[in-house]
Design a protein around this motif. Structure first.
Motif, PDB file in Angstrom:
ATOM      1  N   VAL A  74       0.853  -1.177   0.000  1.00 10.26           N
ATOM      2  CA  VAL A  74       0.000   0.000   0.000  1.00 10.26           C
ATOM      3  C   VAL A  74       0.889   1.227   0.000  1.00 10.26           C
ATOM      4  O   VAL A  74       1.856   1.306   0.767  1.00 10.26           O
ATOM      5  N   VAL A  75       0.580   2.169  -0.883  1.00  6.13           N
ATOM      6  CA  VAL A  75       1.317   3.428  -0.951  1.00  6.13           C
ATOM      7  C   VAL A  75       0.360   4.550  -0.568  1.00  6.13           C
ATOM      8  O   VAL A  75      -0.752   4.631  -1.093  1.00  6.13           O
ATOM      9  N   GLY A  76       0.801   5.385   0.351  1.00  7.43           N
ATOM     10  CA  GLY A  76      -0.043   6.478   0.805  1.00  7.43           C
ATOM     11  C   GLY A  76       0.571   7.831   0.513  1.00  7.43           C
ATOM     12  O   GLY A  76       1.788   7.993   0.516  1.00  7.43           O
ATOM     13  N   LYS A  77      -0.282   8.809   0.222  1.00  9.90           N
ATOM     14  CA  LYS A  77       0.123  10.210   0.140  1.00  9.90           C
ATOM     15  C   LYS A  77      -0.935  11.008   0.876  1.00  9.90           C
ATOM     16  O   LYS A  77      -2.045  11.194   0.376  1.00  9.90           O
ATOM     17  N   ARG A  86       4.817   6.872  -9.387  1.00  8.55           N
ATOM     18  CA  ARG A  86       4.557   8.308  -9.284  1.00  8.55           C
ATOM     19  C   ARG A  86       3.098   8.510  -8.889  1.00  8.55           C
ATOM     20  O   ARG A  86       2.256   7.625  -9.069  1.00  8.55           O
ATOM     21  N   PHE A  87       2.825   9.708  -8.377  1.00  8.93           N
ATOM     22  CA  PHE A  87       1.479  10.063  -7.934  1.00  8.93           C
ATOM     23  C   PHE A  87       0.782  10.922  -8.981  1.00  8.93           C
ATOM     24  O   PHE A  87       1.415  11.764  -9.636  1.00  8.93           O
ATOM     25  N   GLY A 119      -2.519  13.709  -9.856  1.00  3.92           N
ATOM     26  CA  GLY A 119      -2.942  14.943  -9.218  1.00  3.92           C
ATOM     27  C   GLY A 119      -3.827  14.746  -8.011  1.00  3.92           C
ATOM     28  O   GLY A 119      -3.936  15.644  -7.158  1.00  3.92           O
ATOM     29  N   ASP A 120      -4.468  13.580  -7.911  1.00  6.90           N
ATOM     30  CA  ASP A 120      -5.341  13.304  -6.768  1.00  6.90           C
ATOM     31  C   ASP A 120      -4.617  12.600  -5.621  1.00  6.90           C
ATOM     32  O   ASP A 120      -5.220  12.347  -4.570  1.00  6.90           O
ATOM     33  N   GLY A 121      -3.339  12.234  -5.857  1.00 10.31           N
ATOM     34  CA  GLY A 121      -2.562  11.582  -4.806  1.00 10.31           C
ATOM     35  C   GLY A 121      -2.526  10.074  -4.880  1.00 10.31           C
ATOM     36  O   GLY A 121      -1.974   9.425  -3.983  1.00 10.31           O
ATOM     37  N   TYR A 122      -3.080   9.493  -5.960  1.00  7.69           N
ATOM     38  CA  TYR A 122      -3.022   8.036  -6.126  1.00  7.69           C
ATOM     39  C   TYR A 122      -1.733   7.639  -6.846  1.00  7.69           C
ATOM     40  O   TYR A 122      -1.272   8.357  -7.741  1.00  7.69           O
TER      41      TYR A 122
END
Length: 269
Positions: A93-96, A144-145, A147-150
């Motif tokens: 899981v990757v979080g921003k 990479r992320f 614009g919504d942070g996903y």
């Protein structure tokens, strides 16, 4: 998962000179051999992993791989799917900030690592495609992320592709018990075999592919390095030996075509 068959039972992968990496072995130099015989990809994660990650809830099933308080970027690996059901090394899981992206297909293995570069927006994760006694074959992922942070995976380097690139660049020569390693035709390191109970060194003496590792702490322009430890092949036994062998490393640079190049070869013992 990519299957690495008994390497003595397979046809060794032999590099051809004149490749894009510029391998130009001298008269006494031989190309290294590869233990992986095909580019078969890692299989999909077990259904239990997909089920466990259908709704992301970071709890005691997960282990923190990275938690950058400054940027709000975090990485977690799924250790189990609940009760006694193993994740079999899959699921990250990757979080921003508050946004969490489930990536069940990523295989983290036993010792995943991650690094986020806020200046470039690059998130590097290193997992392991294959692990076992004397075997550790890693794979780096670039994420990479939006614009919504996903987060999404931009590219990864398959172990077989890296093996082949190294086979094209590395050569060796044997003189009695002394082995000399070369990178792109230039002498890189020397090693002396001290194993005496395995018989003679085989004609196809040097193999790579069982031990491929990555470093992700380099500069933004070329942030990753690859390291490989060659194995020595004897007439007795079916296992490569790594005693006395150097670790060979190189800088990895991605290109716009989705591939990579190797440069700045070094060796250490």
């Amino acid at each position: 998962m990519k299957q690495m068959k008994q390497w003595l039972m397979t046809a060794a992968v032999v590099a051809v000179c004149g490749s894009v990496t510029g391998c130009k072995p001298g008269a006494n130099q031989l190309p290294v051999n590869g233990t992986m015989e095909s580019a078969e990809e890692v299989g999909d994660a077990p259904q239990a992993v997909h089920d466990a990650m259908a709704r992301v809830n970071i709890d005691d099933r997960y282990e923190v791989v990275m938690d950058d308080k400054t940027t709000g970027v975090s990485v977690y690996s799924l250790l189990n799917c609940g009760d006694t059901v193993s994740s079999e090394g899959y699921g990250m899981v990757v979080g921003k900030g508050d946004i969490k992206t489930a990536l069940p297909k990523l295989r983290h293995g036993r010792m995943p690592r991650a690094r986020y570069d806020a200046a470039t927006g690059d998130l590097w994760i290193v997992g392991s495609d294959l692990e076992g006694t004397g075997v550790n074959v890693e794979r780096p992922y670039l994420l990479r992320f939006d614009g919504d942070g996903y987060a999404s995976v931009i590219t990864s380097i398959a172990p077989y592709d890296m093996q082949q690139a190294l086979c094209q660049a590395l050569t060796y020569s044997v003189n009695g018990q002394d082995i000399t390693f070369y990178a792109e035709g230039k002498e890189l390191a020397k090693a002396t075999n001290h194993i005496t109970d395995m018989g003679d060194i085989m004609d196809d003496a040097i193999y790579i592919g069982e031990q491929i590792a990555y470093g992700i702490e380099g500069p933004a322009a070329s942030p990753i390095t690859v390291s490989v430890t060659p194995g020595l092949n004897f007439v007795v036994g079916k296992v490569l030996h790594y005693d006395d062998m150097p670790t060979i490393s190189a800088t990895v640079t991605l290109n716009d075509a989705g591939g990579f190049t190797l440069s700045d070869f070094k060796a250490s013992h």
